[in-house]
Design an enzyme around this catalytic site. Structure first.
Site, PDB file in Angstrom:
ATOM      1  N   ASP A  81       1.004  -0.934   0.156  1.00  0.00           N
ATOM      2  CA  ASP A  81      -0.338  -0.327  -0.147  1.00  0.00           C
ATOM      3  C   ASP A  81       0.911   1.167  -0.152  1.00  0.00           C
ATOM      4  O   ASP A  81       2.027   1.206   0.502  1.00  0.00           O
ATOM      5  CB  ASP A  81      -0.496  -0.562   1.264  1.00  0.00           C
ATOM      6  CG  ASP A  81      -1.683  -0.859   0.865  1.00  0.00           C
ATOM      7  OD1 ASP A  81      -1.619  -1.723   0.206  1.00  0.00           O
ATOM      8  OD2 ASP A  81      -2.096  -1.285   2.263  1.00  0.00           O
TER       9      ASP A  81
HETATM   10  N1  URA Z   1      -1.681  -5.465   4.344  1.00  0.00           N
HETATM   11  C1  URA Z   1      -2.319  -4.380   3.931  1.00  0.00           C
HETATM   12  O1  URA Z   1      -2.813  -4.318   4.484  1.00  0.00           O
HETATM   13  N2  URA Z   1      -1.131  -3.703   3.386  1.00  0.00           N
HETATM   14  C2  URA Z   1      -0.162  -3.781   2.817  1.00  0.00           C
HETATM   15  O2  URA Z   1       0.627  -3.146   2.588  1.00  0.00           O
HETATM   16  C3  URA Z   1       0.446  -5.082   3.211  1.00  0.00           C
HETATM   17  C4  URA Z   1      -0.645  -5.553   3.473  1.00  0.00           C
END
Ligand code: URA
Length: 214
Positions: A81
């Site tokens: 993310d």
């Molecule tokens: N889970 C999440 O919520 N975000 C990420 O970037 C990776 C795993």
């Protein structure tokens, strides 16, 4: 042309009409180079605020952090993310990346997670049991949560559903303050890499993440 020994594949005269040629074989005809493309494998320490995409109208992308000379035709293996950081892999080898992300190959991904609220043993059980997400109608695979501080955990996942870790802690109304991926399979994020820095994987690192079942 094969019978006349005019073709070389990776420096050897090719004679076999059944020989398979992949995207990374060097092919020469009469000393003229017809195909040469080297497989590339990179690890990056993705900074917070950079998007795991090749193009984005608003944010800088991980591809834009790379030197343009090595960024040609690279794609990202799995995503993090915008506000997550840590280990991200980039390659131009599509069969390697699809094997790595194939659920059947069960490649563990490890994350260090900082939370707003204190953790308890209930989290360990809930992560191990899996959680049902009605929106996608799925139950998450068993995940391992290890409490490493009052508000810090290590989480190991074998899949990567949308915002999975944040949503799993969301069940406990415990906001994730920071999420950092530390490893994929055997491969650890190199501690010398500062956010935004990257380096090529060694041949043994590539091999450690290579699956015969592609
Ligand atoms: N889970 C999440 O919520 N975000 C990420 O970037 C990776 C795993």
């Amino acid at each position: 042309m094969l019978a006349q020994k005019r073709i070389q594949v990776d420096g050897k005269i090719a004679l076999d009409t059944q020989q398979l040629i992949g995207p990374f074989n060097q092919v020469v005809l009469d000393h003229k180079l017809l195909q040469q493309c080297c497989a590339q494998y990179w690890m990056m320490n993705k900074p917070v605020g950079v998007v795991s995409a090749t193009k984005d109208k608003i944010h800088k992308t991980v591809i834009e952090l790379l030197n343009p000379d090595c960024a040609t035709d690279l794609h990202i293996v799995g995503r993090l993310d915008l506000n997550s950081s840590g280990l991200i892999l980039l390659t131009n080898d599509g069969s390697w990346s699809s094997a790595l992300t194939k659920p059947a190959n069960k490649v563990p991904k490890r994350y260090r997670v900082d939370l707003a609220e204190e953790l308890s043993a209930d989290y360990i059980t809930a992560f191990a049991n899996g959680m049902y997400f009605g929106y996608e109608n799925i139950t998450t695979l068993p995940a391992t949560l290890t409490i490493i501080g009052d508000r810090r955990a290590e989480v190991e996942l074998f899949e990567g559903k949308y915002h999975q870790i944040k949503r799993m802690f969301g069940r406990f109304r415990n906001p994730v303050l920071a999420l950092h991926r530390t490893s994929i399979g055997e491969l650890q994020l190199c501690p010398a890499l500062q956010p935004g820095q990257y380096r090529a994987l060694s041949a043994s690192e590539v091999a450690s993440l290579t699956f015969t079942d592609q």
